[in-house]
Write a protein that holds these residues in place. Structure first.
Motif, PDB file in Angstrom:
ATOM      1  N   ASP A   1       0.850  -1.180   0.000  1.00 51.62           N
ATOM      2  CA  ASP A   1       0.000   0.000   0.000  1.00 51.62           C
ATOM      3  C   ASP A   1       0.893   1.240   0.000  1.00 51.62           C
ATOM      4  O   ASP A   1       1.359   1.689   1.039  1.00 51.62           O
ATOM      5  CB  ASP A   1      -0.907  -0.008   1.225  1.00 51.62           C
ATOM      6  CG  ASP A   1      -2.011   1.060   1.139  1.00 51.62           C
ATOM      7  OD1 ASP A   1      -1.805   2.061   0.436  1.00 51.62           O
ATOM      8  OD2 ASP A   1      -3.066   0.876   1.773  1.00 51.62           O
ATOM      9  N   ARG A   2       1.116   1.792  -1.183  1.00 46.80           N
ATOM     10  CA  ARG A   2       2.002   2.946  -1.287  1.00 46.80           C
ATOM     11  C   ARG A   2       1.361   4.193  -0.700  1.00 46.80           C
ATOM     12  O   ARG A   2       2.059   5.076  -0.190  1.00 46.80           O
ATOM     13  CB  ARG A   2       2.383   3.183  -2.749  1.00 46.80           C
ATOM     14  CG  ARG A   2       3.166   2.022  -3.337  1.00 46.80           C
ATOM     15  CD  ARG A   2       3.616   2.301  -4.754  1.00 46.80           C
ATOM     16  NE  ARG A   2       4.419   1.201  -5.270  1.00 46.80           N
ATOM     17  CZ  ARG A   2       5.010   1.195  -6.453  1.00 46.80           C
ATOM     18  NH1 ARG A   2       4.888   2.251  -7.249  1.00 46.80           N
ATOM     19  NH2 ARG A   2       5.720   0.159  -6.855  1.00 46.80           N
ATOM     20  N   GLY A   3       0.042   4.281  -0.762  1.00 48.13           N
ATOM     21  CA  GLY A   3      -0.620   5.421  -0.156  1.00 48.13           C
ATOM     22  C   GLY A   3      -0.427   5.451   1.355  1.00 48.13           C
ATOM     23  O   GLY A   3      -0.156   6.506   1.941  1.00 48.13           O
ATOM     24  N   ALA A   4      -0.558   4.290   1.998  1.00 44.44           N
ATOM     25  CA  ALA A   4      -0.344   4.230   3.444  1.00 44.44           C
ATOM     26  C   ALA A   4       1.102   4.541   3.790  1.00 44.44           C
ATOM     27  O   ALA A   4       1.381   5.235   4.784  1.00 44.44           O
ATOM     28  CB  ALA A   4      -0.725   2.843   3.970  1.00 44.44           C
ATOM     29  N   ALA A   5       2.023   4.028   2.980  1.00 44.52           N
ATOM     30  CA  ALA A   5       3.435   4.334   3.217  1.00 44.52           C
ATOM     31  C   ALA A   5       3.691   5.835   3.093  1.00 44.52           C
ATOM     32  O   ALA A   5       4.439   6.411   3.887  1.00 44.52           O
ATOM     33  CB  ALA A   5       4.312   3.563   2.223  1.00 44.52           C
ATOM     34  N   ALA A   6       3.042   6.458   2.113  1.00 47.88           N
ATOM     35  CA  ALA A   6       3.214   7.906   1.944  1.00 47.88           C
ATOM     36  C   ALA A   6       2.613   8.674   3.119  1.00 47.88           C
ATOM     37  O   ALA A   6       3.169   9.689   3.559  1.00 47.88           O
ATOM     38  CB  ALA A   6       2.567   8.358   0.640  1.00 47.88           C
ATOM     39  N   GLN A   7       1.479   8.204   3.640  1.00 44.59           N
ATOM     40  CA  GLN A   7       0.860   8.896   4.771  1.00 44.59           C
ATOM     41  C   GLN A   7       1.713   8.773   6.033  1.00 44.59           C
ATOM     42  O   GLN A   7       1.877   9.744   6.782  1.00 44.59           O
ATOM     43  CB  GLN A   7      -0.537   8.332   4.997  1.00 44.59           C
ATOM     44  CG  GLN A   7      -1.520   8.740   3.911  1.00 44.59           C
ATOM     45  CD  GLN A   7      -2.690   7.786   3.766  1.00 44.59           C
ATOM     46  OE1 GLN A   7      -2.875   6.890   4.588  1.00 44.59           O
ATOM     47  NE2 GLN A   7      -3.481   7.970   2.716  1.00 44.59           N
ATOM     48  N   LEU A   8       2.275   7.596   6.266  1.00 42.39           N
ATOM     49  CA  LEU A   8       3.196   7.452   7.399  1.00 42.39           C
ATOM     50  C   LEU A   8       4.457   8.286   7.173  1.00 42.39           C
ATOM     51  O   LEU A   8       4.991   8.898   8.106  1.00 42.39           O
ATOM     52  CB  LEU A   8       3.566   5.976   7.584  1.00 42.39           C
ATOM     53  CG  LEU A   8       2.458   5.055   8.097  1.00 42.39           C
ATOM     54  CD1 LEU A   8       2.934   3.614   8.109  1.00 42.39           C
ATOM     55  CD2 LEU A   8       2.016   5.467   9.491  1.00 42.39           C
ATOM     56  N   ALA A   9       4.928   8.296   5.930  1.00 41.90           N
ATOM     57  CA  ALA A   9       6.118   9.089   5.623  1.00 41.90           C
ATOM     58  C   ALA A   9       5.861  10.576   5.835  1.00 41.90           C
ATOM     59  O   ALA A   9       6.748  11.311   6.274  1.00 41.90           O
ATOM     60  CB  ALA A   9       6.560   8.834   4.178  1.00 41.90           C
ATOM     61  N   LEU A  10       4.634  11.020   5.549  1.00 43.77           N
ATOM     62  CA  LEU A  10       4.313  12.432   5.748  1.00 43.77           C
ATOM     63  C   LEU A  10       4.357  12.798   7.235  1.00 43.77           C
ATOM     64  O   LEU A  10       4.831  13.871   7.606  1.00 43.77           O
ATOM     65  CB  LEU A  10       2.934  12.742   5.168  1.00 43.77           C
ATOM     66  CG  LEU A  10       2.487  14.207   5.219  1.00 43.77           C
ATOM     67  CD1 LEU A  10       3.431  15.081   4.405  1.00 43.77           C
ATOM     68  CD2 LEU A  10       1.059  14.351   4.707  1.00 43.77           C
ATOM     69  N   CYS A  11       3.887  11.892   8.096  1.00 46.61           N
ATOM     70  CA  CYS A  11       3.963  12.140   9.546  1.00 46.61           C
ATOM     71  C   CYS A  11       5.419  12.257   9.985  1.00 46.61           C
ATOM     72  O   CYS A  11       5.780  13.175  10.739  1.00 46.61           O
ATOM     73  CB  CYS A  11       3.267  11.011  10.308  1.00 46.61           C
ATOM     74  SG  CYS A  11       1.498  10.868  10.004  1.00 46.61           S
ATOM     75  N   LEU A  12       6.241  11.340   9.504  1.00 49.70           N
ATOM     76  CA  LEU A  12       7.655  11.372   9.861  1.00 49.70           C
ATOM     77  C   LEU A  12       8.338  12.597   9.272  1.00 49.70           C
ATOM     78  O   LEU A  12       9.199  13.220   9.917  1.00 49.70           O
ATOM     79  CB  LEU A  12       8.335  10.086   9.370  1.00 49.70           C
ATOM     80  CG  LEU A  12       9.744   9.809   9.887  1.00 49.70           C
ATOM     81  CD1 LEU A  12       9.748   9.707  11.404  1.00 49.70           C
ATOM     82  CD2 LEU A  12      10.274   8.516   9.287  1.00 49.70           C
ATOM     83  N   LEU A  13       7.954  12.957   8.061  1.00 50.56           N
ATOM     84  CA  LEU A  13       8.534  14.123   7.407  1.00 50.56           C
ATOM     85  C   LEU A  13       8.204  15.401   8.176  1.00 50.56           C
ATOM     86  O   LEU A  13       9.061  16.276   8.363  1.00 50.56           O
ATOM     87  CB  LEU A  13       8.021  14.225   5.974  1.00 50.56           C
ATOM     88  CG  LEU A  13       8.421  15.458   5.175  1.00 50.56           C
ATOM     89  CD1 LEU A  13       9.927  15.531   5.008  1.00 50.56           C
ATOM     90  CD2 LEU A  13       7.737  15.453   3.816  1.00 50.56           C
ATOM     91  N   ALA A  14       6.966  15.518   8.637  1.00 47.69           N
ATOM     92  CA  ALA A  14       6.575  16.711   9.393  1.00 47.69           C
ATOM     93  C   ALA A  14       7.414  16.845  10.663  1.00 47.69           C
ATOM     94  O   ALA A  14       7.900  17.933  10.993  1.00 47.69           O
ATOM     95  CB  ALA A  14       5.094  16.636   9.739  1.00 47.69           C
TER      96      ALA A  14
END
Length: 560
Positions: free
Chosen positions: A239-252
């Motif tokens: 699930d690349r969308g879920a990976a991107a959403q988790l990555a966005l939290c970490l990125l913030a």
């Protein structure tokens, strides 16, 4: 006939500089877009199951590592800079050596040493006759164990910055406190420590950013953090969308920490009150004070470098011949190729960015430098997701177009290629190259540029004939730092590497995951040996600064 040299007009230099800055901004924008446009089913499921655990364990790791690196880095920096005791000259260099090892290498070494079948517990059972359930022993594969590994390799960030800050302090404020009847330790906590606080805070924030970005250590110790969650969502759930959403939290979180680090670093300029040419003559410790100082400074070196290096040599004894096989030579060749190409590309882009800002110091060009420097705050897994999402979409769209129009399948032209992986390295380590390049560029007087332009030099010929020869040491340092960082990088390489194109870091991780720690010792030692190069360069630079002549003022009351 003399061959024509490459001529780069000034406007094209600006275009190349902004292309480099745009490249560094691409993963951040792609992660944000993918996170906001993707489905939330997987993340909703994670929010009710493992997401709270990701948050809790990440925060606990950050708290432990921040405390440990602050105490060890600041304490050792003050002792080797402001006091004199036996072994200090060796320790002031040796304290930076743990930077040579990535934390996951220490994790492999200590697991083999401290785990249930390891040497320590086996010896304990042999000496006491105890069985496996007759005693308690700390579990190395745990959150505190992972935090200890990260602390041991990251405290040099605080040590190097704090030591540089202590070296730049004068004796004026410190002696004023001593004159007012304050003891040496009170003067340290009331005067020396507050003056060095911005540098210490900057080092701690760098350690925190490395902690939240770490994947190799936490995944091997089975500690669930945001970094492991990104990898699990990408590969286990597809699930690349879920990976991107988790990555966005970490990125913030990473960008907030980066902003704090920049603010602390900028604030460091405002703590020079009282600076004069004289500095305090460091007191000579003796007796139990010297023993305590020596022990406190030697333990991080022993635990963070000497013991792991010895354990890896012991584990790999008799297995070094496998490194001469074609398979391992292929791993070495892949690592060296990626590191060399990435270092050249990254430093070249840093030169265009820095030189363009030197020629035209506008707000826009300074903003390009700031954008390009964001990569050091972005974890490798986030960069991997941020690059794979748009380029995979481009490859799929191109393949669909070619199938419909020409009945030809283009496959994946960019995704899964070496060049996309090099692009990820460039984004991740651009800040390191810019830092080394800017440090050298600041030593070139602007009048030199004016003279060169007066003599008819174009921007490209001035860069090639004036700046680059002067900046050769700084550029070599930048190349070396990026080269070694790429050799040690794991998360982005693990996600983005081409099929059947493994590096030493990936091979060490794979062997350790299969519990083949003795075999993992061989590539781990090579990674550590290469990592020693920038550490030696940093220590040499600090040693030169420490040997600058000063007018000393003695304070014999501190000595025993």
């Amino acid at each position: 006939m003399t061959p024509r040299r490459l001529h780069i007009p000034g406007n094209w230099m600006a275009v190349l500089a902004w292309l480099a800055a745009g490249l560094c901004l691409l993963p951040i924008g792609a992660v944000a877009l993918a996170a906001l446009t993707g489905g939330f089913e997987t993340v909703s499921g994670l929010a009710g199951t493992v997401l709270p655990r990701y948050t809790r364990t990440t925060l606990m790791m950050v708290a432990i590592v921040a405390t440990g690196t602050a105490v060890i880095g600041t304490g050792t920096a003050w002792l080797v800079t402001m006091t004199r005791f036996p072994g200090r000259r060796v320790l002031e260099i040796a304290l930076a050596l743990p930077l040579a090892f990535p934390a996951y290498v220490l994790a492999y070494a200590y697991t083999d040493f401290l785990d249930h079948p390891g040497w320590v517990q086996t010896t304990l059972r042999d000496l006491t006759g105890w069985g496996p359930r007759d005693y308690w022993f700390p579990e190395i594969r745990s959150l505190p164990g992972a935090a200890m590994m990260l602390t041991l390799v990251l405290y040099p960030y605080v040590y190097l910055l704090a030591r540089a800050a202590f070296l730049q302090q004068s004796a004026t404020a410190y002696l004023a406190a001593r004159t007012l009847g304050r003891g040496p330790w009170v003067a340290f906590f009331r005067v020396s420590l507050p003056i060095a606080r911005p540098a210490i805070a900057g080092g701690v924030l760098l350690a925190i950013m490395e902690t939240i970005a770490d994947f190799g250590t936490v995944s091997y110790f089975n500690v669930q953090t945001f970094a492991t969650g990104i990898y699990q969502s990408w590969f286990s759930f597809a699930d690349r969308g879920a990976a991107a959403q988790l990555a966005l939290c970490l990125l913030a979180a990473a960008l907030v920490l980066a902003a704090l680090e920049r603010r602390q670093r900028a604030g460091q300029r405002h703590h020079g009150a009282g600076r004069k040419f004289e500095v305090l003559d460091p007191p000579v410790l003796s007796g139990w004070r010297a023993t305590l100082a020596l022990t406190f400074c030697a333990l991080p070196v022993l635990l963070g470098f000497l013991l792991p290096a010895g354990l890896l040599l012991w584990m790999g004894h008799g297995r070094f011949e496998i490194f001469l096989t074609d398979r391992y030579l292929g791993f070495l060749q892949n690592s060296l190729t990626l590191a060399s190409v990435a270092a050249l590309v990254t430093v070249t882009a840093a030169i265009f960015l820095g030189f363009n800002t030197r020629l035209h110091p506008t707000r826009a060009n300074k903003a390009a430098i700031g954008i390009a420097g964001l990569g050091y705050a972005v974890p490798g897994g986030v960069i991997a997701v941020g690059l794979l999402v748009p380029f995979a979409a481009f490859d799929n769209a191109l393949d669909a177009f070619m199938r419909d129009r020409f009945d030809i399948s283009t496959g994946l032209l960019i995704t899964g290629s070496i060049w996309l992986l090099v692009m990820a390295y460039t984004v991740r380590f651009m800040a390191a190259a810019l830092s080394a390049y800017d440090a050298g560029l600041s030593t070139i007087n602007p009048n030199i540029d004016a003279v060169a332009r007066t003599l008819g030099r174009t921007p490209s010929t001035m860069l090639r004939g004036v700046h680059l020869p002067i900046l050769r040491p700084s550029l070599l340092t930048a190349l070396l730092i990026v080269f070694v960082d790429v050799m040690k990088e794991l998360p982005a390489t693990l996600i983005m590497r081409p099929f059947n194109y493994d590096t030493l870091a990936v091979q060490a991780h794979r062997l350790a995951a299969d519990e083949r720690l003795a075999e993992a010792a061989v590539p781990s030692l090579v990674i550590g040996a290469v990592g020693l190069l920038p550490v030696i360069v940093l220590c040499w630079g600090l040693g030169r600064e420490d040997r600058t002549e000063h007018e000393f003022i003695p304070d014999p009351q501190i000595a025993d």
